[in-house]
Structures are given as structure tokens and as C-alpha cells.
Scaffold this motif. Structure first.
Motif, PDB file in Angstrom:
ATOM      1  N   LYS A 289       3.485  15.384   7.960  1.00  0.00           N
ATOM      2  CA  LYS A 289       2.329  16.151   7.502  1.00  0.00           C
ATOM      3  C   LYS A 289       1.714  16.997   8.606  1.00  0.00           C
ATOM      4  N   GLY A 290       2.234  16.847   9.834  1.00  0.00           N
ATOM      5  CA  GLY A 290       1.736  17.662  10.940  1.00  0.00           C
ATOM      6  C   GLY A 290       0.313  17.335  11.336  1.00  0.00           C
ATOM      7  N   LEU A 291      -0.107  16.088  11.140  1.00  0.00           N
ATOM      8  CA  LEU A 291      -1.473  15.691  11.466  1.00  0.00           C
ATOM      9  C   LEU A 291      -1.558  15.187  12.903  1.00  0.00           C
ATOM     10  N   SER A 292      -2.721  15.337  13.500  1.00  0.00           N
ATOM     11  CA  SER A 292      -2.982  14.730  14.798  1.00  0.00           C
ATOM     12  C   SER A 292      -3.052  13.222  14.629  1.00  0.00           C
ATOM     13  N   PHE A 293      -2.993  12.495  15.752  1.00  0.00           N
ATOM     14  CA  PHE A 293      -3.075  11.040  15.621  1.00  0.00           C
ATOM     15  C   PHE A 293      -4.368  10.594  14.959  1.00  0.00           C
ATOM     16  N   PRO A 294      -5.560  11.084  15.363  1.00  0.00           N
ATOM     17  CA  PRO A 294      -6.783  10.597  14.710  1.00  0.00           C
ATOM     18  C   PRO A 294      -6.761  10.784  13.203  1.00  0.00           C
ATOM     19  N   ARG A 295      -6.263  11.922  12.731  1.00  0.00           N
ATOM     20  CA  ARG A 295      -6.256  12.174  11.286  1.00  0.00           C
ATOM     21  C   ARG A 295      -5.185  11.335  10.576  1.00  0.00           C
ATOM     22  N   ALA A 296      -4.040  11.161  11.211  1.00  0.00           N
ATOM     23  CA  ALA A 296      -2.999  10.320  10.617  1.00  0.00           C
ATOM     24  C   ALA A 296      -3.445   8.858  10.586  1.00  0.00           C
TER      25      ALA A 296
ATOM     26  N   SER B 234       0.831  -1.201   0.000  1.00  0.00           N
ATOM     27  CA  SER B 234       0.000   0.000   0.000  1.00  0.00           C
ATOM     28  C   SER B 234       0.870   1.257   0.000  1.00  0.00           C
ATOM     29  N   ARG B 235       0.627   2.135  -0.968  1.00  0.00           N
ATOM     30  CA  ARG B 235       1.390   3.383  -1.060  1.00  0.00           C
ATOM     31  C   ARG B 235       0.773   4.395  -0.105  1.00  0.00           C
ATOM     32  N   ILE B 236       1.474   4.671   0.999  1.00  0.00           N
ATOM     33  CA  ILE B 236       0.987   5.624   2.000  1.00  0.00           C
ATOM     34  C   ILE B 236       1.388   7.040   1.613  1.00  0.00           C
ATOM     35  N   LEU B 237       2.642   7.211   1.254  1.00  0.00           N
ATOM     36  CA  LEU B 237       3.196   8.463   0.740  1.00  0.00           C
ATOM     37  C   LEU B 237       4.050   8.099  -0.468  1.00  0.00           C
ATOM     38  N   PRO B 238       4.403   9.049  -1.320  1.00  0.00           N
ATOM     39  CA  PRO B 238       5.195   8.693  -2.507  1.00  0.00           C
ATOM     40  C   PRO B 238       6.464   7.910  -2.186  1.00  0.00           C
TER      41      PRO B 238
ATOM     42  N   SER C 123       1.768   1.263  12.654  1.00  0.00           N
ATOM     43  CA  SER C 123       2.042   2.274  13.679  1.00  0.00           C
ATOM     44  C   SER C 123       3.216   3.160  13.276  1.00  0.00           C
ATOM     45  N   ILE C 124       4.259   2.564  12.706  1.00  0.00           N
ATOM     46  CA  ILE C 124       5.401   3.354  12.242  1.00  0.00           C
ATOM     47  C   ILE C 124       4.974   4.287  11.120  1.00  0.00           C
ATOM     48  N   CYS C 125       4.145   3.802  10.202  1.00  0.00           N
ATOM     49  CA  CYS C 125       3.665   4.659   9.103  1.00  0.00           C
ATOM     50  C   CYS C 125       2.814   5.805   9.635  1.00  0.00           C
ATOM     51  N   ILE C 126       1.995   5.537  10.652  1.00  0.00           N
ATOM     52  CA  ILE C 126       1.196   6.603  11.263  1.00  0.00           C
ATOM     53  C   ILE C 126       2.113   7.656  11.878  1.00  0.00           C
ATOM     54  N   ALA C 127       3.156   7.206  12.566  1.00  0.00           N
ATOM     55  CA  ALA C 127       4.104   8.153  13.170  1.00  0.00           C
ATOM     56  C   ALA C 127       4.777   9.003  12.102  1.00  0.00           C
ATOM     57  N   GLU C 128       5.138   8.405  10.970  1.00  0.00           N
ATOM     58  CA  GLU C 128       5.766   9.159   9.883  1.00  0.00           C
ATOM     59  C   GLU C 128       4.801  10.192   9.310  1.00  0.00           C
ATOM     60  N   VAL C 129       3.551   9.817   9.131  1.00  0.00           N
ATOM     61  CA  VAL C 129       2.549  10.758   8.610  1.00  0.00           C
ATOM     62  C   VAL C 129       2.344  11.898   9.599  1.00  0.00           C
TER      63      VAL C 129
END
Length: 683
Positions: A615-622, A507-511, A605-611
Motif C-alpha cells: 500500500k506504500g504506507l509509512s511505518f506509522p500509518r501501516a 483478523s482480516r488485514i487485507l482481502p 510485524s510481518i503483516c505491517i511489512a506487507e501493508v
């Protein structure tokens, strides 16, 4: 469709739970489209006494006392209870807004103090107790470091007049004025998100409000029920009064007052409309999913994307200019491959205006067993779509009076704009999209996979049966293709990486960031074709040959060997190291695959932390950002990982020199995740 619903890693027994915790999550929401996903099994780590992980060191931060609260002590609030004891207090909207804002700025308690208690340690659940507290009975004790605020709405109708984080009384209290026993009495799970609201309500100040016009006596009666529950809980769990008391408050301001003075606290207004002021997981996931899979042109005049809202919710909205298609083809589990007569009928009706039709979804067509009629109809349908979209070429149209196809050299006057769609924009429609791309572009299946993903930037999901079927019919598609007549189909062969593929791509999360499973990681040729040159393995090593490792280079492989998906091992200590590895690849122009075994918990979880970090997102949005992009699979970070990621959010705010203020509190986050996953679980 061939989608299989897989249970969470929970042992189910015939004995039902003693409390209505699961059913309390029947939230009042308008029906919304459910992405076609499934919950995979997330294996835990070692469970034997010999290999059970030792209690992990805490995050280097200590909060032995409860966080401060503007509701404690309650001396400045007016007492309004009818009973002499315990006491109910009055609170106005301004004071509640200030108290919630203050609570969101307090650091979360140390996870070493909250876990494993938050997992749910029912005294009769020997399996859960044996795994988490066989070496340390103190882990059963109720933490002293938590003080929350639970907002309860009188009546329990959350479909209108809902304040941020509000819950129904039935989610946390029984008719006998006792807090619900939330811990499951049997089974094992590290993903008991559904119990968090009830579990922590007993360790929170309770604030009760009502819709305008509600009975004040009923409001006060409910408040008194909560005071009795708090008193009973304290006698059982804090007989020595080792912690401050928790209190109950009744909101004296009207809901209209909240809408006027504190709109940021109003999730749903008095008329039942979502305000957009409060993060809503359902809405945000849908928004992210539609953004990720928004309609795009995959070949001349043929588009692929999610079903437009005006079709999903008839009467609620009108088509936009972007929805100006001549033919809309919906991929459906219930559809059959259209025959020539049906296509001929639709062909005529196109002169009258836009038309709709259906086509079988991905995973629903298997290899033919002798009868090739389905293959003929499929190829005929794809050919028909092509000449609708490309009328300048000599066309072959279906004979309206026979099952055969006859030539029609008269060119059409107008190219038709065709839209292939399904609810999420990437699952059910993928079989037709890939087959059409093979025909229209004159490429074999494996090249269609790569070009759709890499060149057209489409995220799509197919099943192993789709791979087998398309490989089987690709000679016929290429023979019929108007752009590949010179291809010798007998010389077409499937590369090794394609033969090993189960249909899905990482799954491509970011480029520069991909999320996948161990099967993806063990197909290095596939990763190379996708432009992935670095692999981050979380708890699961790859099975590569020495030659493959040498070819990639040791600097492009990282293995985190001390994190199991067991609810005990912390992730916090590894996040920085993992993100530095990903960042190195990003700077070098290389994409990184992050994987564990299933690709839904540790690696997610690691991908969420990177996002969150980039991207400066809160945890719920990431969380919703990554969830929407983990195609066809529901990400499942367990309770401790989610809790630590909320702390990671605090750290990101500090790094940006921003005052800590969580967008949603832990009980609300857990409740929303439980609600998101409920439609996919059989339990």
C-alpha cells in the motif's frame, strides 16, 4: 462486558521507578474514544544461559560513525548564552526545518549497535541485564552511532502550539538539570517504548522553543539547564571525548512564523486545533478503525457500525445524511435487555422522531440458570426490531399493558432504519448483531458467523460466552424466525470448527491476508471456511495431523523457526521470504493466515511489512492500519521489531526510487506507541 485486561509481559515489583518517565506520558490531548481492546501476554523466547540466542548478525550495512547533522558543528550559529560555558546557540525556523528534514533522510543506525541498549539496561536491574548481556558486557555501552534532534517546548503544554515531535522538558530532564535515568531498575520487558524519548535525548541536540508571548528569560534559562545536563552527561558517559559534542539551541522565530512558513512542522496550531499536517497515531488509528468498521447493511434496513461522532462528541458536530436512522441501538456494558413495556414506549415515540436505546454488550450475557425471562426478552426484542425494519410482513408488537406479546396484523406504513452501534463498531455490538442475523436470515449460529464475515464483509469480535449463549438459544431464534418456519431445529448441529472456536475469527488485514494466533492456526477447518488456504507460522509450529498437512499441501505451509519474541532475534532477514510466500498466495487467489503464538508481535510485524510494501504506507500509518484491524487485541511488536520496520520503510523508499525521508523519527514513534497503549495498562 467480559473483556479482561492482561498485563504486558513485565515483572512488576513494589519498588517504584526512580524517575517520572511513565507519568511524563500524560500527553495533552482532547479525550478520544478508546477502542475496546486488551494487551495480551507476549511470551519471550528462551531465557536460560544454555538456550539464550547468540548475538544475531547485523543487517548488512554499517554506520560506525554518527549520521551527519546540519546542527553540527554549530559554528555557523550565533552564541546567546549568559553563562561563559557551556554555550547556547540561536536557531531560526528555516534552519530548524532544514535540520529536521535532513535528519529524517539519514539512515537509521545499525540495530546491532543500538540493541540491547535501547531495551533499557539499568545497572541494578539484574534480570534485564542477565537476559541481554550475560555473555557480552560490551552490550551495556552507550552507542556512539546515534545523533538525534529533540525538540522541547517551554512550559510543557502540548495541547496547543506544538511543533512536530516536540516534548515536555519534564519528559527528559530533572529539576536538578540532569537527564533522567530512563532505564527501569527492575522487571523485564522488551517493550519499553516509554523510555526512548528520555534515553535518546541525552544523545541529541536540544532545540527549545516557546509559544508567542512567552518569557525570553525563561526560555534561555531552560536552555542553560539543558547545557548543564549535556555537560554532566558527557563527563559521566564520554569522559574521553570519543564522540562529537551535543549542543542546545533556542528558536528565535515566532510560532506564527512556523505556521506561515513551515505548516508541515505544525502538529497543533496556536489555538489548539490539530492541523493534520503531522502524523498522529490516535487520530490515524481512529480513522482506520472507522474505515474498517464503517456502517453497512447486514439485513434489510438494519445497519451495523461504529457510534457516530455526533454522539461521541455532543455539540462538536452535527449528524450527516448517512446518520439518518430511525432507531439507534447502542451496545453497552451497563445495559439490560429491554422488556415489552419499554419497547412499547419506544414504539410510540418513533412516531415523533429518531429514538435511542441500549442493549447489553457482547460478553455480558451468560447461559440462563433456570429462569428464561432474559431469553424471552431477548427474542422479543429481536422480533420487534425485525418488524420495525420489515413492516410489510404481519407484525407482532409488544403489548403495552402486559408482559406478553400479542399479534397485530396491521402493517406499518414506513420501514424503520435501525442502526446497531458501539464505539469501535465491532466488539460490544456483535452479540446483538449475530443474534439478529440468525433470526432475520433464518440461519444457525455458525452460518451467521461465516456470512457476516465473508458475505457482508463485517469484521466483528465475540467472546466464548457469546458462542455458548447463541448456540443455546439458536433453536428458539430459528423457531421464531419468519423465514425458517420449516426448519427442523432438532437436526441443527454445530460443526467441529465452530465447537473449537473461542468466539474470535482471525483478523482480516487485507482481502488476502489474515492475522491470528496459534489457536486459529490449529483449526484448519475454520480456515477453510474463511477461504484461507495458506498458513505462515512465525516461530510457532502448528499441531496438525499428517493427513491435514497432506490435504493442504506442503507448498501451502511455511514455518519460520528461528525468530523468538525475545528482543534479540532479528526479523529483517526473514521479511522478504515471508512476503514472497504471501504474494504467491495472492497471485493464486488464496488468502494466507500469518500467525505466531498470540498474533500480536512476530506475525503482526510481518503483516505491517506487507501493508507497507503493497500500500506504500509509512511505518506509522501501516502500524495503525494493522492495529485497527487486529480486533480487540493490541498488536505489540517489541522494540527491535519496530526499529527494524522503520528500516524496512527506508528500503521501500529505495525500491520506489524515492529519497529517504521518515515521516516520524524513532523517539517520536516509540513515544506515540507508548501513549496509545497507556490507557490499557495498569502500570
Amino acid at each position: 462486558m467480559a473483556t479482561v485486561l492482561v498485563q504486558q509481559h513485565t515483572l512488576h515489583h513494589s519498588t517504584p521507578p526512580p524517575s517520572p518517565i511513565p507519568s511524563a506520558l500524560n500527553v495533552n490531548r482532547r479525550p478520544s474514544p478508546i477502542p475496546n481492546k486488551h494487551i495480551p501476554v507476549c511470551p519471550t523466547g528462551p531465557s536460560t544461559a544454555e538456550s539464550a540466542p547468540v548475538e544475531s548478525p547485523p543487517i548488512p550495512r554499517s554506520f560506525p560513525e554518527q549520521p551527519s547533522s546540519l546542527l553540527h558543528p554549530p559554528d555557523s550559529f550565533v552564541r546567546i548564552s549568559r553563562l561563559p560555558s557551556p554555550t547556547v546557540y540561536a536557531i531560526d525556523g528555516d534552519s530548524l526545518a532544514a535540520a529536521l528534514d535532513h535528519a529524517a533522510s539519514q539512515p537509521l543506525s545499525d540495530p546491532a549497535q543500538m540493541f540491547p541498549w535501547l531495551h533499557g539496561l539499568h545497572p541494578d536491574n539484574h534480570l534485564q541485564l542477565g537476559f541481554f548481556s550475560s555473555r557480552k558486557r560490551a552490550s551495556r555501552r552507550t552507542p556512539r552511532c546515534w545523533r538525534g534532534i529533540t525538540v522541547v517546548k517551554l512550559g510543557g503544554d502540548l495541547s496547543r502550539a506544538r511543533i512536530k515531535g516536540a516534548v515536555c522538558a519534564s519528559e527528559v530532564i530533572s529539576p536538578s538539570s540532569r537527564f533522567l535515568m530512563a532505564d527501569p531498575p527492575d522487571g523485564f520487558s522488551v517493550r519499553n517504548f516509554h523510555i526512548q524519548t528520555a534515553k535518546l535525548a541525552a544523545m541529541s541536540d536540544i532545540v527549545i522553543y516557546a509559544e508567542d508571548g512567552s518569557s525570553k528569560s525563561e526560555l534561555l534559562a531552560l536552555a542553560e539547564d539543558f547545557t548543564l545536563a549535556q555537560q554532566a552527561w558527557r563527563m559521566k558517559h564520554d569522559a574521553l571525548h570519543e564522540r562529537p559534542t551535543y549542543n542546545t539551541f533556542v528558536v528565535t522565530s515566532t510560532f506564527a512564523d512556523f505556521e506561515k512558513k513551515h505548516p508541515n512542522l505544525v502538529a497543533i496550531d496556536a489555538k489548539g486545533n490539530s492541523t493534520g499536517q503531522v502524523m498522529d497515531f490516535f487520530q490515524w488509528e481512529r480513522s482506520e478503525m472507522c474505515g474498517m468498521s464503517r456502517a453497512s447493511e447486514i439485513s434489510a434496513n438494519v445497519w451495523l457500525g461504529p457510534t457516530p461522532d455526533y454522539l461521541l462528541r455532543p455539540g462538536l458536530c452535527e449528524p450527516t445524511k448517512e446518520d439518518d436512522y430511525d432507531l439507534l441501538i447502542e451496545a453497552s456494558d451497563l445495559a439490560s435487555i429491554p422488556g415489552p413495556r419499554f419497547l412499547g414506549m419506544v414504539d410510540k415515540q418513533l412516531e415523533e422522531g429518531p429514538q435511542r436505546m441500549e442493549f447489553p454488550s457482547s460478553g455480558s450475557i451468560v447461559l440462563p440458570s433456570g429462569n428464561t425471562r432474559e431469553v424471552e426478552d431477548l427474542v422479543n426484542t429481536i422480533r420487534w426490531i425485525y418488524y420495525l425494519a420489515n413492516p410489510d410482513e404481519p407484525a407482532e408488537a409488544p403489548d403495552h399493558d402486559a408482559d406478553s406479546v400479542m399479534a397485530n396484523t396491521e402493517p406499518r406504513r414506513k420501514p424503520r432504519k435501525v442502526f446497531i452501534h458501539c464505539a469501535d463498531g465491532y466488539t460490544e455490538s456483535s452479540l446483538l448483531a449475530v443474534a439478529y442475523f440468525m433470526f432475520a436470515e433464518g440461519v444457525p449460529a455458525h452460518e451467521a458467523w461465516l456470512r457476516l464475515h465473508c458475505d457482508k464483509k463485517r469484521n466483528f469480535f465475540t467472546y466464548p460466552t457469546d458462542v455458548a449463549f447463541l448456540s443455546h438459544i439458536q433453536p428458539r431464534l430459528l423457531q421464531e424466525s419468519p423465514v425458517s418456519h420449516s426448519i427442523d431445529t432438532s437436526s441443527i448441529w454445530d460443526p467441529q470448527w465452530f465447537l473449537k472456536m473461542d468466539g474470535s475469527l482471525p483478523s482480516r488485514i487485507l482481502p488476502y491476508l489474515y492475522l491470528g494466533n496459534l489457536h486459529h492456526a490449529n483449526n484448519p477447518q475454520l480456515l477453510t471456511e474463511l477461504g484461507i488456504k495458506r498458513v505462515l507460522s512465525i516461530g510457532e509450529p502448528v499441531s496438525w495431523s499428517d493427513a491435514q498437512r497432506a490435504e493442504w499441501g506442503p507448498e501451502n505451509l511455511m514455518y519460520i523457526d528461528n525468530v523468538q519474541d525475545n528482543g534479540i532475534d532479528p526479523l529483517w532477514e526473514e521479511i522478504d521470504r515471508c512476503l514472497e510466500f504471501i504474494e504467491k498466495g495472492k497471485k493464486d487467489g488464496c488468502a494466507t493466515l500469518v500467525h505466531c503464538r498470540v498474533g500480536v508481535s512476530r506475525s503482526a510485524s510481518i503483516c505491517i511489512a506487507e501493508v507497507m510494501a503493497t500500500k506504500g504506507l509509512s511505518f506509522p500509518r501501516a502500524y495503525c492500519f494493522v492495529r485497527a484491524r487486529r480486533l480487540n487485541v493490541i498488536i505489540q511488536p517489541h522494540l527491535r521489531f519496530v526499529y527494524e520496520l522503520l528500516q524496512w520503510e527506508e528500503l521501500q523508499m529505495k525500491k520506489r526510487n524515492v529519497q529517504i525521508k521518515r515521516e516520524l523519527e524513532w523517539p517520536s514513534v516509540a513515544r506515540e506507541i507508548a501513549l496509545l497503549n497507556k490507557p490499557y495498562s495498569r502500570s
